[in-house]
Structure formats: C-alpha cells, structure tokens
Design an enzyme around this catalytic site. Structure first.
Site, PDB file in Angstrom:
ATOM      1  N   ARG A 261     -14.996  19.637   9.277  1.00  0.00           N
ATOM      2  CA  ARG A 261     -13.854  20.251   8.458  1.00  0.00           C
ATOM      3  C   ARG A 261     -14.346  19.599   7.051  1.00  0.00           C
ATOM      4  NH1 ARG A 261      -7.615  19.293   7.683  1.00  0.00           N
ATOM      5  NH2 ARG A 261      -7.245  20.925   6.321  1.00  0.00           N
TER       6      ARG A 261
ATOM      7  N   ALA B 134      -1.119  20.289   6.753  1.00  0.00           N
ATOM      8  CA  ALA B 134      -0.705  21.297   5.729  1.00  0.00           C
ATOM      9  C   ALA B 134       1.064  21.330   5.799  1.00  0.00           C
ATOM     10  CB  ALA B 134      -1.100  22.540   6.093  1.00  0.00           C
TER      11      ALA B 134
ATOM     12  N   PRO C  98      -1.895  19.532  11.867  1.00  0.00           N
ATOM     13  CA  PRO C  98      -2.839  20.912  12.108  1.00  0.00           C
ATOM     14  C   PRO C  98      -4.141  20.471  11.479  1.00  0.00           C
ATOM     15  CG  PRO C  98      -1.174  21.356  10.674  1.00  0.00           C
ATOM     16  CD  PRO C  98      -0.675  19.901  11.081  1.00  0.00           C
ATOM     17  N   ASN C  99      -4.974  20.683  12.422  1.00  0.00           N
ATOM     18  CA  ASN C  99      -6.846  20.942  11.771  1.00  0.00           C
ATOM     19  C   ASN C  99      -7.250  19.707  11.680  1.00  0.00           C
ATOM     20  OD1 ASN C  99      -6.601  23.867  11.521  1.00  0.00           O
ATOM     21  ND2 ASN C  99      -5.167  23.613   9.887  1.00  0.00           N
TER      22      ASN C  99
ATOM     23  N   GLU D  26       3.749   7.789   4.969  1.00  0.00           N
ATOM     24  CA  GLU D  26       3.117   8.880   4.916  1.00  0.00           C
ATOM     25  C   GLU D  26       1.494   8.811   4.300  1.00  0.00           C
ATOM     26  OE1 GLU D  26       4.505  11.757   1.898  1.00  0.00           O
ATOM     27  OE2 GLU D  26       2.948  13.287   2.354  1.00  0.00           O
TER      28      GLU D  26
ATOM     29  N   ASN E 177       0.161  11.815   9.234  1.00  0.00           N
ATOM     30  CA  ASN E 177      -0.565  12.766   8.208  1.00  0.00           C
ATOM     31  C   ASN E 177      -0.162  14.070   8.811  1.00  0.00           C
ATOM     32  OD1 ASN E 177      -2.321  14.311   6.772  1.00  0.00           O
ATOM     33  ND2 ASN E 177      -4.108  13.232   7.411  1.00  0.00           N
TER      34      ASN E 177
ATOM     35  N   ARG F 152      -5.662  18.137  -6.239  1.00  0.00           N
ATOM     36  CA  ARG F 152      -5.948  19.127  -5.674  1.00  0.00           C
ATOM     37  C   ARG F 152      -5.075  20.325  -5.973  1.00  0.00           C
ATOM     38  NH1 ARG F 152      -6.905  18.484   0.426  1.00  0.00           N
ATOM     39  NH2 ARG F 152      -8.006  20.547   0.360  1.00  0.00           N
TER      40      ARG F 152
ATOM     41  N   TYR G 280     -12.743  15.942   3.361  1.00  0.00           N
ATOM     42  CA  TYR G 280     -12.089  14.879   4.195  1.00  0.00           C
ATOM     43  C   TYR G 280     -13.078  13.841   4.764  1.00  0.00           C
ATOM     44  CZ  TYR G 280      -8.507  18.539   3.658  1.00  0.00           C
ATOM     45  OH  TYR G 280      -7.389  19.347   3.175  1.00  0.00           O
TER      46      TYR G 280
ATOM     47  N   HIS H 164      -2.522  10.445   3.704  1.00  0.00           N
ATOM     48  CA  HIS H 164      -3.524  11.781   3.548  1.00  0.00           C
ATOM     49  C   HIS H 164      -4.809  11.190   3.303  1.00  0.00           C
ATOM     50  CE1 HIS H 164      -0.172  14.414   3.415  1.00  0.00           C
ATOM     51  NE2 HIS H 164       0.520  13.565   2.558  1.00  0.00           N
TER      52      HIS H 164
HETATM   53  C1  DQA Z   1      -4.180  16.487   4.114  1.00  0.00           C
HETATM   54  C2  DQA Z   1      -4.069  17.202   2.830  1.00  0.00           C
HETATM   55  C3  DQA Z   1      -3.367  18.467   3.265  1.00  0.00           C
HETATM   56  O1  DQA Z   1      -2.887  19.091   1.948  1.00  0.00           O
HETATM   57  C4  DQA Z   1      -4.290  19.424   4.094  1.00  0.00           C
HETATM   58  O2  DQA Z   1      -3.387  20.515   4.523  1.00  0.00           O
HETATM   59  C5  DQA Z   1      -4.461  18.778   5.247  1.00  0.00           C
HETATM   60  C6  DQA Z   1      -5.020  17.308   5.304  1.00  0.00           C
HETATM   61  C7  DQA Z   1      -5.081  15.127   4.155  1.00  0.00           C
HETATM   62  O3  DQA Z   1      -5.082  14.156   4.794  1.00  0.00           O
HETATM   63  O4  DQA Z   1      -5.761  14.997   3.013  1.00  0.00           O
HETATM   64  O5  DQA Z   1      -4.777  19.110   6.518  1.00  0.00           O
HETATM   65  O6  DQA Z   1      -3.099  15.989   4.843  1.00  0.00           O
END
Ligand code: DQA
Length: 153
Positions: free
Chosen positions: A25, A84, A17-18, A105, A81, A114, A30, A107
């Site tokens: 964003r 959240a 998501p997002n 995994e 990835n 964080r 990011y 990020h």
């Molecule tokens: C994320 C880190 C997560 O905590 C966050 O909710 C994201 C992006 C990252 O790529 O740094 O949406 O996965």
C-alpha cells in the site's frame, strides 16, 4: 532496579483499517515493511523491555471498539494506529476514554504534513501522546514510551 527483575507487562497493539496491506500500500507514504514484519519487530522489542506484546488488526470499527473494551483485565496499556478511523471515529475515542488504559497513538506517516483532513485526531485527546512520521519505528517508539510510562506509574 535490575531489568531482569521487572514484572512482565502486557501491551495490546491495535492496527486499524488497511494496515493489513502494508508493504504493497502506497510504499512511498507508508514504507515497504509489512504488518507481519512490524508485529515481529514489536515482539522483539517487547522481549527486550520485558513486555508481552499482542497485536491485532481489523478493518472494522466495531471490532476495534470490542478489542479495546476486552483489553481491560488482560493488558496494561494500548498502542494504537487507528488508520483512517483516527480522523473519524468518535466510537473508538469513546471506548479508549471509557476503559482508561494508558494509550499511545502512533502513525507511520507524519499526518500533519499530509491532507488537512488527516490533521485532526479523535484519538489524541484520550492518549498519553502521539508518535507520527517515523515509519515502522513509530510503533517501536510508541511501545517504548508506553512501557516506560507503565513502569513509572
Ligand atoms: C496512518 C495515517 C492515516 O491518515 C491513514 O488513514 C492510515 C495510516 C499512518 O499510519 O500514517 O491508514 O494512520
């Protein structure tokens, strides 16, 4: 072995998501690379590694669970990835655990630098490993790590 003789591998890259908003964003967290940019970097890297990369993004947990289930028989491994959902989703964790495809995994941000709620990952225990904090490069490192694992096994 000559790399031009290696068989093609197929890797599924899942974005949660997002991540469709990358570029606009929170660029301070990011970066300013868009999801399309990341996907084409992955594609180029895949070509060098002789791996076919298919990328998919969803904002919905169940859709990601289905994409994981459907990866069986089509892909050799997964780079994920989960955004959240990393910190909340037992369902995504269970799907990865059920299908048993090697998973890395990734990020963009360093989740350990964080907020405390980002320090726990449900995905980590069902992954080969985790790459966190290198921006878009995290995906490329993840792909490389997965492909070398798949070539070894
Ligand atoms: C994320 C880190 C997560 O905590 C966050 O909710 C994201 C992006 C990252 O790529 O740094 O949406 O996965």
């Amino acid at each position: 072995m000559q790399s031009d003789h290696l068989p093609h591998l197929s890797v599924l890259v899942l974005h949660g998501p997002n991540l469709n908003l990358l570029g606009q964003r929170e660029p301070g967290v990011y970066g300013d690379t868009t999801l399309d940019n990341i996907n084409s970097l992955l594609d180029q890297k895949g070509k060098k590694l002789q791996a076919k990369v298919s990328s998919f993004q969803s904002n919905q947990e169940g859709v990601l669970v289905e994409a994981i289930q459907e990866a069986v028989g089509y892909h050799h491994g997964i780079v994920i990835n989960a955004g959240a959902y990393t910190h909340t989703s037992v369902a995504i964790r269970d799907a990865l655990s059920a299908i048993k495809l090697p998973t890395v995994e990734v990020h963009l941000s360093n989740i350990y630098q964080r907020e405390a709620f980002r320090h726990h990952s449900y995905i980590a225990s069902v992954s080969l490993g985790q790459i966190s904090g290198f921006g878009a490069e995290s995906y490329l490192l993840g792909l490389e790590a997965l492909v070398s694992h798949l070539r070894r096994s």
